[in-house]
Structures are given as structure tokens and as C-alpha cells.
Scaffold this motif. Structure first.
Motif, PDB file in Angstrom:
ATOM      1  N   SER A  54       0.815  -1.225   0.136  1.00 30.08           N
ATOM      2  CA  SER A  54       0.014  -0.019  -0.108  1.00 30.08           C
ATOM      3  C   SER A  54       0.864   1.204  -0.005  1.00 30.08           C
ATOM      4  N   GLU A  98       2.464   1.537  -3.230  1.00 30.61           N
ATOM      5  CA  GLU A  98       1.241   2.188  -4.550  1.00 30.61           C
ATOM      6  C   GLU A  98       1.078   3.738  -4.426  1.00 30.61           C
ATOM      7  N   ALA A  99       1.175   4.160  -2.953  1.00 27.60           N
ATOM      8  CA  ALA A  99       0.857   5.434  -2.749  1.00 27.60           C
ATOM      9  C   ALA A  99       2.078   6.230  -3.216  1.00 27.60           C
ATOM     10  N   TYR A 159       4.236   5.541  -5.579  1.00 30.19           N
ATOM     11  CA  TYR A 159       4.348   5.649  -7.176  1.00 30.19           C
ATOM     12  C   TYR A 159       3.114   6.446  -7.599  1.00 30.19           C
ATOM     13  N   GLU A 160       2.034   6.468  -7.150  1.00 29.23           N
ATOM     14  CA  GLU A 160       0.740   7.261  -7.474  1.00 29.23           C
ATOM     15  C   GLU A 160       1.212   8.526  -7.174  1.00 29.23           C
ATOM     16  N   GLY A 161       1.720   9.038  -6.298  1.00 30.93           N
ATOM     17  CA  GLY A 161       2.201  10.583  -6.319  1.00 30.93           C
ATOM     18  C   GLY A 161       3.109  10.932  -6.995  1.00 30.93           C
ATOM     19  N   TYR A 162       4.020   9.972  -7.207  1.00 30.84           N
ATOM     20  CA  TYR A 162       5.286  10.363  -8.070  1.00 30.84           C
ATOM     21  C   TYR A 162       4.876  10.754  -9.708  1.00 30.84           C
ATOM     22  N   ASN A 163       3.960   9.676 -10.080  1.00 32.93           N
ATOM     23  CA  ASN A 163       3.202   9.745 -11.278  1.00 32.93           C
ATOM     24  C   ASN A 163       2.487  10.934 -11.435  1.00 32.93           C
ATOM     25  N   ASP A 164       1.828  11.425 -10.733  1.00 28.51           N
ATOM     26  CA  ASP A 164       1.028  12.508 -10.362  1.00 28.51           C
ATOM     27  C   ASP A 164       1.939  13.669 -10.647  1.00 28.51           C
ATOM     28  N   ARG A 217       3.190  14.073 -14.157  1.00 24.44           N
ATOM     29  CA  ARG A 217       2.105  14.660 -15.370  1.00 24.44           C
ATOM     30  C   ARG A 217       2.091  15.871 -15.260  1.00 24.44           C
TER      31      ARG A 217
END
Length: 94
Positions: A72, A75-76, A78-83, A86
Motif C-alpha cells: 500500500s 502504491e501511494a 508511485y501514485e504521487g510520483y506519477n502525478d 504529469r
């Protein structure tokens, strides 16, 4: 009996290093540590085998829950990194 239990724990330690993914590593490590702790606690009450079995079960469950927590977190992250990647940077002319 204690010699057999110690040999079994050493064998489990060796096998826990042969897993193929982080989930299996964490569950196997938890089971091994739990079995060792359960065996120690069980030996003081006169029931080494039952203590080791209960400890292994509790340790495996703990390893599994720890794995879910770490996944978890990943995932959090990498989600922040990808955001962050972008978002378009502001131009200097504005």
C-alpha cells in the motif's frame, strides 16, 4: 526433542531465502520468527510443538499483513510520483 526443533528452524530459515517474491519472503520470515518465538514460549510451558505451530501461524499472518502494508505504501508513493510527473511546469512568460 529440542535438537530436532532447532534443526527444523534452521532448515526453515534456509528455505525462507528461496522464495520468489516479496510477499512470500515476508510471510516466510514471519512464520519462521513466529515459530521460534512460539517454540521458546511453548518450551517454558512444556508444550514446545504446539507453541511453535501457533507461533508460526501468527507469524505468517503478521508477515502477510506487513506485506499488504508495504504494498500500500509503494502504491501511494508511485501514485504521487506519477502525478507529479504529469503536471506541466508553468512557462516563464506567464
Amino acid at each position: 526433542m529440542k535438537i530436532r526443533m532447532i534443526c527444523s528452524l534452521i532448515a526453515l530459515l534456509g528455505l525462507s531465502a528461496c522464495t520468489s517474491n516479496p510477499t512470500q519472503d515476508r510471510v516466510a520470515t514471519g512464520a519462521l520468527v513466529g515459530a521460534a518465538a512460539g517454540g521458546i514460549i511453548g518450551s517454558t510451558s512444556g508444550n514446545l510443538g504446539a507453541g511453535a505451530l501457533v507461533g508460526a501461524g501468527v507469524g505468517a499472518l503478521g508477515g502477510y499483513l506487513y506485506d499488504k502494508s508495504k504494498k500500500s505504501e509503494e502504491e501511494a508513493y508511485y501514485e504521487g510520483y506519477n502525478d507529479g510527473n504529469r503536471k506541466q511546469p508553468r512557462s516563464l512568460s506567464q
